[in-house]
Design a protein around this motif. Structure first.
Motif, PDB file in Angstrom:
ATOM      1  N   ARG A 345       0.837  -1.212   0.000  1.00 44.13           N
ATOM      2  CA  ARG A 345       0.000   0.000   0.000  1.00 44.13           C
ATOM      3  C   ARG A 345       0.866   1.253   0.000  1.00 44.13           C
ATOM      4  O   ARG A 345       0.573   2.237  -0.685  1.00 44.13           O
ATOM      5  CB  ARG A 345      -0.914  -0.046   1.231  1.00 44.13           C
ATOM      6  CG  ARG A 345      -1.830   1.159   1.449  1.00 44.13           C
ATOM      7  CD  ARG A 345      -2.706   0.850   2.651  1.00 44.13           C
ATOM      8  NE  ARG A 345      -3.609   1.919   3.028  1.00 44.13           N
ATOM      9  CZ  ARG A 345      -3.361   2.803   3.992  1.00 44.13           C
ATOM     10  NH1 ARG A 345      -2.203   2.755   4.646  1.00 44.13           N
ATOM     11  NH2 ARG A 345      -4.252   3.729   4.301  1.00 44.13           N
ATOM     12  N   PHE A 346       1.976   1.216   0.764  1.00 43.76           N
ATOM     13  CA  PHE A 346       2.900   2.353   0.775  1.00 43.76           C
ATOM     14  C   PHE A 346       3.509   2.550  -0.605  1.00 43.76           C
ATOM     15  O   PHE A 346       3.587   3.679  -1.111  1.00 43.76           O
ATOM     16  CB  PHE A 346       4.000   2.132   1.814  1.00 43.76           C
ATOM     17  CG  PHE A 346       5.024   3.241   1.849  1.00 43.76           C
ATOM     18  CD1 PHE A 346       4.894   4.289   2.742  1.00 43.76           C
ATOM     19  CD2 PHE A 346       6.112   3.251   0.974  1.00 43.76           C
ATOM     20  CE1 PHE A 346       5.824   5.330   2.768  1.00 43.76           C
ATOM     21  CE2 PHE A 346       7.049   4.274   0.987  1.00 43.76           C
ATOM     22  CZ  PHE A 346       6.901   5.317   1.887  1.00 43.76           C
ATOM     23  N   GLN A 347       3.957   1.476  -1.228  1.00 46.83           N
ATOM     24  CA  GLN A 347       4.588   1.602  -2.541  1.00 46.83           C
ATOM     25  C   GLN A 347       3.616   2.188  -3.561  1.00 46.83           C
ATOM     26  O   GLN A 347       3.979   3.093  -4.335  1.00 46.83           O
ATOM     27  CB  GLN A 347       5.100   0.247  -3.033  1.00 46.83           C
ATOM     28  CG  GLN A 347       5.824   0.342  -4.370  1.00 46.83           C
ATOM     29  CD  GLN A 347       6.298  -1.005  -4.894  1.00 46.83           C
ATOM     30  OE1 GLN A 347       5.859  -2.054  -4.442  1.00 46.83           O
ATOM     31  NE2 GLN A 347       7.201  -0.984  -5.857  1.00 46.83           N
ATOM     32  N   VAL A 348       2.375   1.700  -3.582  1.00 51.78           N
ATOM     33  CA  VAL A 348       1.373   2.222  -4.511  1.00 51.78           C
ATOM     34  C   VAL A 348       1.110   3.703  -4.239  1.00 51.78           C
ATOM     35  O   VAL A 348       0.995   4.515  -5.167  1.00 51.78           O
ATOM     36  CB  VAL A 348       0.074   1.406  -4.411  1.00 51.78           C
ATOM     37  CG1 VAL A 348      -1.044   2.061  -5.209  1.00 51.78           C
ATOM     38  CG2 VAL A 348       0.293  -0.021  -4.907  1.00 51.78           C
ATOM     39  N   SER A 349       1.032   4.074  -2.967  1.00 55.61           N
ATOM     40  CA  SER A 349       0.754   5.466  -2.606  1.00 55.61           C
ATOM     41  C   SER A 349       1.936   6.368  -2.937  1.00 55.61           C
ATOM     42  O   SER A 349       1.756   7.505  -3.385  1.00 55.61           O
ATOM     43  CB  SER A 349       0.420   5.568  -1.112  1.00 55.61           C
ATOM     44  OG  SER A 349      -0.779   4.880  -0.816  1.00 55.61           O
ATOM     45  N   TRP A 350       3.157   5.892  -2.705  1.00 60.00           N
ATOM     46  CA  TRP A 350       4.357   6.666  -3.039  1.00 60.00           C
ATOM     47  C   TRP A 350       4.339   7.032  -4.528  1.00 60.00           C
ATOM     48  O   TRP A 350       4.619   8.172  -4.907  1.00 60.00           O
ATOM     49  CB  TRP A 350       5.593   5.842  -2.695  1.00 60.00           C
ATOM     50  CG  TRP A 350       6.908   6.523  -2.911  1.00 60.00           C
ATOM     51  CD1 TRP A 350       7.732   6.400  -3.992  1.00 60.00           C
ATOM     52  CD2 TRP A 350       7.571   7.438  -2.016  1.00 60.00           C
ATOM     53  NE1 TRP A 350       8.858   7.163  -3.834  1.00 60.00           N
ATOM     54  CE2 TRP A 350       8.789   7.822  -2.627  1.00 60.00           C
ATOM     55  CE3 TRP A 350       7.253   7.967  -0.769  1.00 60.00           C
ATOM     56  CZ2 TRP A 350       9.690   8.699  -2.029  1.00 60.00           C
ATOM     57  CZ3 TRP A 350       8.149   8.843  -0.163  1.00 60.00           C
ATOM     58  CH2 TRP A 350       9.344   9.204  -0.791  1.00 60.00           C
ATOM     59  N   GLN A 351       3.969   6.068  -5.341  1.00 58.94           N
ATOM     60  CA  GLN A 351       3.885   6.324  -6.776  1.00 58.94           C
ATOM     61  C   GLN A 351       2.706   7.237  -7.102  1.00 58.94           C
ATOM     62  O   GLN A 351       2.833   8.187  -7.885  1.00 58.94           O
ATOM     63  CB  GLN A 351       3.762   4.998  -7.523  1.00 58.94           C
ATOM     64  CG  GLN A 351       4.963   4.080  -7.366  1.00 58.94           C
ATOM     65  CD  GLN A 351       4.692   2.662  -7.845  1.00 58.94           C
ATOM     66  OE1 GLN A 351       3.564   2.285  -8.122  1.00 58.94           O
ATOM     67  NE2 GLN A 351       5.744   1.862  -7.929  1.00 58.94           N
ATOM     68  N   GLY A 352       1.548   6.962  -6.502  1.00 58.39           N
ATOM     69  CA  GLY A 352       0.339   7.723  -6.811  1.00 58.39           C
ATOM     70  C   GLY A 352       0.419   9.181  -6.409  1.00 58.39           C
ATOM     71  O   GLY A 352      -0.221  10.042  -7.033  1.00 58.39           O
ATOM     72  N   LEU A 353       1.193   9.486  -5.375  1.00 52.35           N
ATOM     73  CA  LEU A 353       1.365  10.868  -4.922  1.00 52.35           C
ATOM     74  C   LEU A 353       2.426  11.616  -5.720  1.00 52.35           C
ATOM     75  O   LEU A 353       2.614  12.818  -5.520  1.00 52.35           O
ATOM     76  CB  LEU A 353       1.743  10.885  -3.432  1.00 52.35           C
ATOM     77  CG  LEU A 353       0.639  10.507  -2.452  1.00 52.35           C
ATOM     78  CD1 LEU A 353       1.222  10.209  -1.075  1.00 52.35           C
ATOM     79  CD2 LEU A 353      -0.403  11.615  -2.358  1.00 52.35           C
ATOM     80  N   GLY A 354       3.125  10.905  -6.600  1.00 49.36           N
ATOM     81  CA  GLY A 354       4.189  11.538  -7.358  1.00 49.36           C
ATOM     82  C   GLY A 354       5.448  11.767  -6.553  1.00 49.36           C
ATOM     83  O   GLY A 354       6.228  12.682  -6.834  1.00 49.36           O
TER      84      GLY A 354
END
Length: 468
Positions: A345-354
């Motif tokens: 979830r952190f990895q996906v969010s790190w990418q999604g937040l730019g």
């Protein structure tokens, strides 16, 4: 699935809240957990919180045989009501049958003010700023307490809890019987919807959310308690329930708050990329958060959020590791337990937040730049089995906290920035692994790569997977 919730006149009165609210839209279905929408209202007066009430949302074509009539809540008409909305579908749009007059009367906020169609996504609210204006004066939230990890208990504004679209979706639930009939969550409805022939209790449908992740999984794992208020849809049950609004009130007690970021997918414009301060502030007003100042440097805001996400959240996974490994996962299709779920979830969010490239993370030993603090190591079925920590800071911290281990690992060979031992990352595809207290149905993707899934954590309780 773009879901529309149609409100009745006077929606925030006792009569309006107990009138079934109608849901329409292709793929939106209140009898299917992964397609259901939710509403959650909280009532406050000058003496504090009165209670929580979850209006019953029914399909647009539902008739009286399809649902148990909602309870009419009892509260002082002079009290202030705020309502919040979430969905396991792709988006929520609020509507009425009065050319927008009923939504205006309820002071609903669905997205960027004055721009038709530029909605937040899964989230909406009615009368939220007015609710918080009263609640901030009359409510004293309970102290955060101290978790087993030696830190103040987390809130919805803890970097350890948030993802790329924080402060969204609901805690509320509703019941669904084997006969397809739905009803509010209370003892009478649970008894009425229990299958008489098999004694099978009804399912309890929940809304995948940061709030549910916090209240149902993370707080229990750390020995923390949930802020609750009386359930006004369950008179006589003495039932207490949590709510988004209660979590946001308690979150004001926290230091270093993770506020709704400027690159939140729900607050960028509908092109999916353009940062818009007006839309960010509209969302923040719905969740009791301070507005961004006019002319704010949005890039600096983004960098600050990403920096905290790395320095607080990524490190927190390591220091909390022993409390998370082996705990039930909210989504067995993405993580085998709570620790691996949170890592991916952190990895996906790190990418999604730019965030890649905004924070200097150093280099791997072979000189390659580290752009992502955490990498989810998935098996052939896509289930995260291990969480790989990539930066030297995280690798050193992992070593200081008893790692690596079978789930928390370092990059192999030249990727290892700290020069420490690793755990092999080549994994066979394992057979499906039953969780100690959770089983799951298959999920479907929704907005922003979110996946929803139903997990049964007790014979009569179902939980929908937490969003990313």
């Amino acid at each position: 699935m773009a879901c529309t919730v149609t409100l009745p006149p006077n929606a925030l009165t006792a009569q309006g809240m107990s009138t079934p609210w109608r849901v329409s839209g292709t793929g939106c279905d209140q009898t299917v957990p992964n397609m259901a929408s939710f509403a959650e209202c909280v009532i406050v007066n000058s003496n504090g919180i009165v209670g929580v009430y979850a209006p019953l949302l029914v399909n647009a074509n539902a008739t009286a045989k399809d649902f148990i009539p909602p309870v009419v809540p009892t509260f002082d008409p002079a009290a202030t009501v705020g309502c919040w909305f979430g969905t396991n579908g792709g988006s929520t749009t609020l509507a009425d049958n009065n050319n927008g007059a009923d939504l205006a009367a309820a002071k609903c906020i669905n997205g960027k003010p004055g721009v038709t169609g530029d909605i937040f996504g899964q989230f909406a609210a009615c009368n939220a700023p007015a609710f918080f204006q009263v609640a901030n004066k009359s409510v004293t939230p309970p102290a955060l307490g101290m978790g087993k990890n030696g830190k103040p208990c987390y809130t919805t504004r803890s970097y350890e809890i948030v993802d790329m679209d924080p402060s969204d979706n609901m805690v509320s639930s509703f019941l669904h019987g084997n006969n397809g009939v739905i009803g509010q969550t209370n003892a009478a409805n649970r008894a009425a919807l229990t299958d008489k022939a098999t004694t099978t209790p009804p399912d309890e449908f929940n809304n995948g959310s940061d709030n549910l992740l916090l209240d149902a999984l993370y707080r229990p794992a750390l020995g923390c308690t949930v802020y609750k208020a009386p359930n006004l849809a369950a008179p006589g049950d003495n039932a207490m329930v949590g709510a988004l609004a209660l979590n946001e009130l308690q979150a004001t007690l926290q230091a270093n708050q993770a506020l709704v970021p400027v690159t939140d997918p729900m607050t960028v414009l509908t092109d999916g990329a353009t940062v818009d301060v007006v839309k960010v502030n509209a969302y923040r007003s719905c969740v009791n958060q301070p507005a961004l100042a006019a002319g704010v440097d949005t890039n600096a805001e983004k960098v600050n959020f990403c920096s905290n996400y790395y320095n607080v959240a990524a490190t927190g996974f390591i220091t909390d590791m022993k409390f998370l490994i082996g705990q039930p996962t909210p989504d067995p299709t993405n993580g085998k337990d709570l620790f691996t779920f949170l890592g991916q979830r952190f990895q996906v969010s790190w990418q999604g937040l730019g965030c890649p490239g905004t924070v200097q993370l150093g280099n791997f030993a072979n000189g390659t730049a580290v752009n992502e603090p955490i990498t989810a190591i998935r098996d052939a079925n896509g289930v995260t089995q291990q969480v790989q920590f990539n930066s030297q800071m995280l690798q050193t911290l992992l070593m200081q906290n008893g790692g690596p281990n079978t789930e928390a690992i370092l990059p192999a060979g030249a990727g290892n920035a700290a020069g420490n031992a690793t755990v092999a990352t080549s994994l066979p595809a394992p057979a499906p692994q039953p969780q100690p207290t959770a089983t799951a149905n298959a999920g479907t993707p929704t907005q922003g790569g979110v996946t929803t899934v139903t997990i049964t954590v007790a014979p009569s309780l179902s939980v929908v997977v937490i969003s990313v």
